[in-house]
Design an enzyme around this catalytic site. Sequence first.
Site, short mmCIF file in Angstrom:
data_model
loop_
_atom_site.label_atom_id
_atom_site.label_comp_id
_atom_site.label_asym_id
_atom_site.label_seq_id
_atom_site.Cartn_x
_atom_site.Cartn_y
_atom_site.Cartn_z
CE1 TYR A 42 -2.91 -3.21 0.47
CE2 TYR A 42 -4.00 -2.61 2.62
CZ TYR A 42 -3.81 -3.13 1.40
OH TYR A 42 -5.30 -3.87 1.13
CE1 TYR A 116 -0.30 -6.20 -7.84
CE2 TYR A 116 1.37 -4.02 -7.55
CZ TYR A 116 0.10 -4.87 -7.10
OH TYR A 116 -1.08 -4.14 -5.95
CG ASN A 154 -7.92 -12.61 -1.53
OD1 ASN A 154 -9.09 -12.30 -0.48
ND2 ASN A 154 -7.03 -11.76 -1.02
CE1 TYR A 203 -12.06 -8.51 -0.96
CE2 TYR A 203 -10.39 -10.00 0.25
CZ TYR A 203 -11.38 -9.86 -0.66
OH TYR A 203 -10.91 -10.57 -2.07
N PRO A 205 -16.86 -4.86 2.68
CG PRO A 205 -17.16 -3.95 4.98
CD PRO A 205 -16.06 -4.66 3.78
N GLY A 207 -19.55 -3.12 0.04
CA GLY A 207 -19.44 -3.43 -1.28
C GLY A 207 -17.92 -2.55 -2.00
CD1 TRP A 214 -9.16 -1.65 -8.49
CD2 TRP A 214 -10.01 -3.35 -6.90
NE1 TRP A 214 -9.82 -1.02 -7.47
CE2 TRP A 214 -9.83 -1.25 -6.65
CE3 TRP A 214 -10.50 -4.12 -6.66
CZ2 TRP A 214 -10.82 -1.78 -5.41
CZ3 TRP A 214 -10.87 -3.66 -5.16
CH2 TRP A 214 -11.26 -2.85 -4.36
#
Length: 310
Positions: A42, A116, A154, A203, A205, A207, A214
């Site tokens: 982040y 990335y 995830n 996460y 929560p 929307g 993404w």
Amino acid sequence: MDLVYHLLFQILPLSTPKGKALECVKLAIDVGYRHFDGALVYFNEHEVGQAIREKIADGSVRREDIFYCGKLWNTFHPPELVRPALERTLKALKLDYVDLYIVELPMAFKPGMEFYPKDENGKYIYHQTDLCATWEALEACKDAGLVRSLGVSNFNHRQLELLLNKPGLKHKPVSNQVECHPYFTQPKLLEYCRQNDIVIVGYCPIGSSRDASWVNVTSPPLLEDKLLVSIGKKYNKSSAQVALRFNVQRGVVVIPKSFSPERITHNFQIFDFSLTEEEMKGIEDLNKNIRFVELLMWSDHPEYPFHDEF
């Protein structure tokens, strides 16, 4: 777990100007948040750490009052890179330990300077890593006192079982951070995690933003749901507050993200009302098995977690 720790403040970059994360974390602490969700990727952990240290220095909180969650990014899965990655987070925060450190995704990327990595054709470069070996390196970090608890994010139930059944497991994952909201209630994964004493941290929560890079923008906007709006009117609450209360009441830790002072305060005001059993059942029935965050750009990864049912 204290109810206050069921509401976590998520600090995402979102191209925010310098100093914004610092300002928002300090405000969040003043409002009452104590659980903060951050990550090396982040790019603002230095501001988060500064905010925490300043609020400790002015007597607002003690270090033991704050619960900080950091994340191991995909390019640091090889066991020899795990501790250096955690130490980068600790150096940025200027803290001696983090309370929770989680594997952000079960998908490893090519190690290196790029978070990335892509080839000359723009295709993501993956890396084959043994999740159990990565976990053993994390266990060593816990044993060294750099982190208090370990978790994942995830992970589907197959990937969780891989860790839970690992020979010689020393420290089981205490949490699994996944998408969870009234349109994606995750009943099977929630039950599986409950059976294994793993806390679900939800996460999105309320929307998500409609960022097409993404987010699945074809999904219906959660906060316009008629039932959530109707229940909110009954309690003089917003649909967002109802959605947050729903998950908290079913034992899911929620992590709404915001850099708006008004919304930071607004999202915390969910502890002065409770939903009835009928209202909880009605919201559960809204489930559409819709993900806002599909991560389809990585769907060809061998460990892409969302091909499985749960």
